[in-house]
Design a protein around this motif. Structure first.
Motif, PDB file in Angstrom:
ATOM      1  N   ALA A 153       0.813  -1.212   0.000  1.00  0.00           N
ATOM      2  CA  ALA A 153       0.000   0.000   0.000  1.00  0.00           C
ATOM      3  C   ALA A 153       0.850   1.266   0.000  1.00  0.00           C
ATOM      4  CB  ALA A 153      -0.949  -0.006   1.199  1.00  0.00           C
ATOM      5  N   GLY A 154       1.979   1.249   0.716  1.00  0.00           N
ATOM      6  CA  GLY A 154       2.826   2.430   0.731  1.00  0.00           C
ATOM      7  C   GLY A 154       3.337   2.782  -0.651  1.00  0.00           C
ATOM      8  N   LEU A 155       3.738   1.772  -1.410  1.00  0.00           N
ATOM      9  CA  LEU A 155       4.177   2.001  -2.786  1.00  0.00           C
ATOM     10  C   LEU A 155       3.025   2.524  -3.623  1.00  0.00           C
ATOM     11  CD1 LEU A 155       6.340   1.756  -4.986  1.00  0.00           C
ATOM     12  CD2 LEU A 155       5.595  -0.618  -5.330  1.00  0.00           C
ATOM     13  N   ALA A 156       1.822   1.999  -3.398  1.00  0.00           N
ATOM     14  CA  ALA A 156       0.657   2.467  -4.146  1.00  0.00           C
ATOM     15  C   ALA A 156       0.434   3.956  -3.921  1.00  0.00           C
ATOM     16  CB  ALA A 156      -0.586   1.678  -3.727  1.00  0.00           C
TER      17      ALA A 156
ATOM     18  N   GLY B  71     -12.370   7.092   3.028  1.00  0.00           N
ATOM     19  CA  GLY B  71     -10.991   6.717   3.285  1.00  0.00           C
ATOM     20  C   GLY B  71     -10.084   7.816   3.765  1.00  0.00           C
ATOM     21  N   GLY B  72     -10.291   9.049   3.324  1.00  0.00           N
ATOM     22  CA  GLY B  72      -9.424  10.139   3.743  1.00  0.00           C
ATOM     23  C   GLY B  72      -9.015  11.062   2.617  1.00  0.00           C
ATOM     24  N   THR B  73      -8.684  10.502   1.442  1.00  0.00           N
ATOM     25  CA  THR B  73      -8.239  11.307   0.309  1.00  0.00           C
ATOM     26  C   THR B  73      -9.020  10.903  -0.942  1.00  0.00           C
ATOM     27  OG1 THR B  73      -5.992  11.460   1.197  1.00  0.00           O
ATOM     28  CG2 THR B  73      -6.279  11.960  -1.148  1.00  0.00           C
ATOM     29  N   PRO B  74      -9.779  11.819  -1.564  1.00  0.00           N
ATOM     30  CA  PRO B  74     -10.492  11.475  -2.793  1.00  0.00           C
ATOM     31  C   PRO B  74      -9.523  11.169  -3.935  1.00  0.00           C
ATOM     32  CG  PRO B  74     -11.422  13.450  -1.793  1.00  0.00           C
ATOM     33  CD  PRO B  74     -10.121  13.174  -1.087  1.00  0.00           C
ATOM     34  N   ILE B  75      -9.870  10.174  -4.746  1.00  0.00           N
ATOM     35  CA  ILE B  75      -9.110   9.839  -5.945  1.00  0.00           C
ATOM     36  C   ILE B  75     -10.099   9.581  -7.076  1.00  0.00           C
ATOM     37  CG2 ILE B  75      -7.240   8.803  -4.602  1.00  0.00           C
ATOM     38  CD1 ILE B  75      -8.274   6.033  -5.554  1.00  0.00           C
ATOM     39  N   VAL B  76      -9.599   9.601  -8.307  1.00  0.00           N
ATOM     40  CA  VAL B  76     -10.428   9.250  -9.453  1.00  0.00           C
ATOM     41  C   VAL B  76      -9.716   8.147 -10.224  1.00  0.00           C
ATOM     42  CG1 VAL B  76      -9.442  11.076 -10.924  1.00  0.00           C
ATOM     43  CG2 VAL B  76     -11.697  10.113 -11.471  1.00  0.00           C
ATOM     44  N   ALA B  77     -10.474   7.144 -10.646  1.00  0.00           N
ATOM     45  CA  ALA B  77      -9.892   5.994 -11.339  1.00  0.00           C
ATOM     46  C   ALA B  77      -9.621   6.334 -12.793  1.00  0.00           C
ATOM     47  CB  ALA B  77     -10.823   4.795 -11.240  1.00  0.00           C
TER      48      ALA B  77
ATOM     49  N   ASP C 155      -4.271   6.916   4.376  1.00  0.00           N
ATOM     50  CA  ASP C 155      -2.909   7.464   4.368  1.00  0.00           C
ATOM     51  C   ASP C 155      -1.901   6.534   3.710  1.00  0.00           C
ATOM     52  OD1 ASP C 155      -3.788   9.714   5.662  1.00  0.00           O
ATOM     53  OD2 ASP C 155      -3.237   9.023   7.666  1.00  0.00           O
ATOM     54  N   ARG C 156      -2.150   5.217   3.773  1.00  0.00           N
ATOM     55  CA  ARG C 156      -1.199   4.257   3.211  1.00  0.00           C
ATOM     56  C   ARG C 156      -1.504   3.912   1.763  1.00  0.00           C
ATOM     57  NH1 ARG C 156      -0.323  -0.920   6.029  1.00  0.00           N
ATOM     58  NH2 ARG C 156       1.566  -0.842   4.768  1.00  0.00           N
ATOM     59  N   GLY C 157      -2.513   4.544   1.194  1.00  0.00           N
ATOM     60  CA  GLY C 157      -2.805   4.292  -0.209  1.00  0.00           C
ATOM     61  C   GLY C 157      -3.676   3.087  -0.452  1.00  0.00           C
ATOM     62  N   HIS C 158      -4.499   2.717   0.538  1.00  0.00           N
ATOM     63  CA  HIS C 158      -5.406   1.594   0.368  1.00  0.00           C
ATOM     64  C   HIS C 158      -6.767   1.995   0.897  1.00  0.00           C
ATOM     65  CE1 HIS C 158      -6.969  -2.561   0.560  1.00  0.00           C
ATOM     66  NE2 HIS C 158      -6.054  -2.799  -0.361  1.00  0.00           N
ATOM     67  N   TYR C 159      -7.814   1.247   0.477  1.00  0.00           N
ATOM     68  CA  TYR C 159      -9.144   1.477   1.021  1.00  0.00           C
ATOM     69  C   TYR C 159      -9.148   1.106   2.505  1.00  0.00           C
ATOM     70  CZ  TYR C 159     -10.199   1.042  -3.983  1.00  0.00           C
ATOM     71  OH  TYR C 159     -10.208   1.169  -5.348  1.00  0.00           O
ATOM     72  N   THR C 160      -9.708   1.946   3.325  1.00  0.00           N
ATOM     73  CA  THR C 160      -9.717   1.690   4.760  1.00  0.00           C
ATOM     74  C   THR C 160     -10.852   0.738   5.134  1.00  0.00           C
ATOM     75  OG1 THR C 160     -11.042   3.687   5.086  1.00  0.00           O
ATOM     76  CG2 THR C 160      -8.663   3.907   5.307  1.00  0.00           C
TER      77      THR C 160
END
Length: 391
Positions: free
Chosen positions: A150-153, A287-293, A353-358
């Motif tokens: 997840a950190g790399l993600a 999760g904390g941070t919005p993203i778009v696929a 924060d780690r780049g994964h769905y919580t």
């Protein structure tokens, strides 16, 4: 906290009190509740029944079993059969061709669809999608497994495909079968490793098939609640120069059965006949941070239309929010089905924060674990997308 934000939390909590198993009684109860909320807002929702398997485990297990048999067969024929099974498997997970499902036992699910006509010179239709159902849990979703890499993600904005190891096992099995005559030791090693990995995958599917349905607060009561809030706002002040269709399908967690029924149905056909259509999914917003696929895929990468991705980012700017980053996500979302049909599509999500769905597919996906500030940001972005679509 505003009244709209209070209502957002109340809606998520109400949905979490319903065990929303895919294509089952709980999903139907959730659909009835959502339809009632839309009627209370003065809208006229349509309830669309559909039939679909109630989970993905059996369809996946059949592919795993076929792969084991093909790799066990060995030789060039075994290699060819393994690759054929892998191709079918990928098309199953991505929704391109789910032919196995046509012969599997199915349950009855329900979609809720409502069209909110725009005023003025309507130039396009915006379809917003948030799935009703919640996922079953299983040991495969433990953070030790699900959060690997997840950190790399977070740094690369690329999630690993959730079935990447399985894809590698099929390819290794095919390679081992092909080379075993010329290089027996290497061939045996490749086949043995592949068989072991696929066997572990089958054990994981058993855990999912037997797992309890999670509360699904972030995934995806938040998405449904955001669309309900938007529906109430648009009922009071209709969109300008754009028709908005809200789709709350069932069966996403089981393999997108509800969205397929919508995509095959008359509402989307009528919208396409009238003009351009863009589809935006709203999924897992706590999760904390919005993203778009920008792309997704459980086994291989399928890209979303840059036009749809840009529309979400424009919507964020229209709402005064930072544009969400473009990510490659690791599983499936409903809009991939319309993207496969050439309709510009994407999905708005969020990561921790780690780049994964919580709390992903865990019993702890409860309202108290949701990042409400993130949900509210996503709600503003979705409202901004409606504004941007009218421009």
């Amino acid at each position: 906290m505003t009244a709209a934000e209070d209502r957002l939390r109340e809606d998520v909590e109400a949905l979490c009190r319903i065990v929303r198993s895919s294509a089952g009684e709980g999903e139907r109860r959730a659909a009835a509740w959502v339809a009632g909320q839309l009627r209370d807002a003065g809208l006229r929702p349509v309830v669309q029944p559909y039939r679909s398997p109630r989970g993905y485990a059996l369809a996946h297990a059949l592919h795993d079993a076929a792969g084991l048999a093909a790799i066990g067969r060995g030789g060039l024929l075994g290699a060819a059969l393994t690759l054929a099974v892998l191709r079918s498997y990928e098309r199953e997970t991505s929704g391109r061709d789910q032919w196995v499902r046509r012969v599997l036992p199915s349950g009855e699910g329900v979609n809720v669809v409502v069209r909110i006509p725009g005023t003025g010179a309507v130039r396009r239709t915006l379809v917003l999608v948030a799935h009703l159902d919640a996922a079953p849990t299983g040991w495969v979703w433990r953070p030790a497994f699900a959060n690997a890499g997840a950190g790399l993600a977070r740094r690369t904005r690329r999630m690993s495909p959730v079935m990447g190891a399985l894809t590698g096992a099929f390819l290794a099995g095919a390679a081992g079968s092909a080379v075993e005559r010329a290089a027996p030791r290497a061939g045996r090693a490749l086949r043995t490793g592949a068989l072991a990995t696929i066997g572990v995958g089958l054990a994981g599917l058993v855990s999912v098939a037997r797992g309890a349905t999670v509360p699904g607060a972030s995934d995806n009561a938040t998405g449904v609640a955001v669309l309900l809030g938007l529906a109430r706002a648009l009922a009071a002040a209709p969109p300008v120069d754009v028709d908005v269709v809200l789709v709350l399908p069932g069966g996403e967690e089981a393999g997108m059965g509800g969205m397929r029924a919508f995509a095959d149905g008359p509402v989307l056909a009528a919208a396409l006949a009238a003009g351009p259509v863009t589809v935006v999914g709203v999924d897992t917003l706590g999760g904390g941070t919005p993203i778009v696929a920008a792309a997704e895929g459980a086994m291989r990468t399928h890209r979303f239309d840059p036009e749809a991705v840009a529309l979400v980012q424009a919507g964020a700017r229209a709402a005064g929010e930072d544009p969400p980053g473009r990510w490659r996500i690791g599983a499936w979302t409903d809009p991939i089905l319309t993207q496969h049909r050439g309709i510009p599509s994407t999905t708005l999500l969020s990561v921790g924060d780690r780049g994964h769905y919580t709390e992903y597919h865990l019993p702890t996906d409860t309202p108290d674990r949701v990042d409400w500030e993130c949900v509210e940001r996503c709600a503003r972005i979705v409202a901004g997308v409606v504004v941007a679509a009218s421009g």
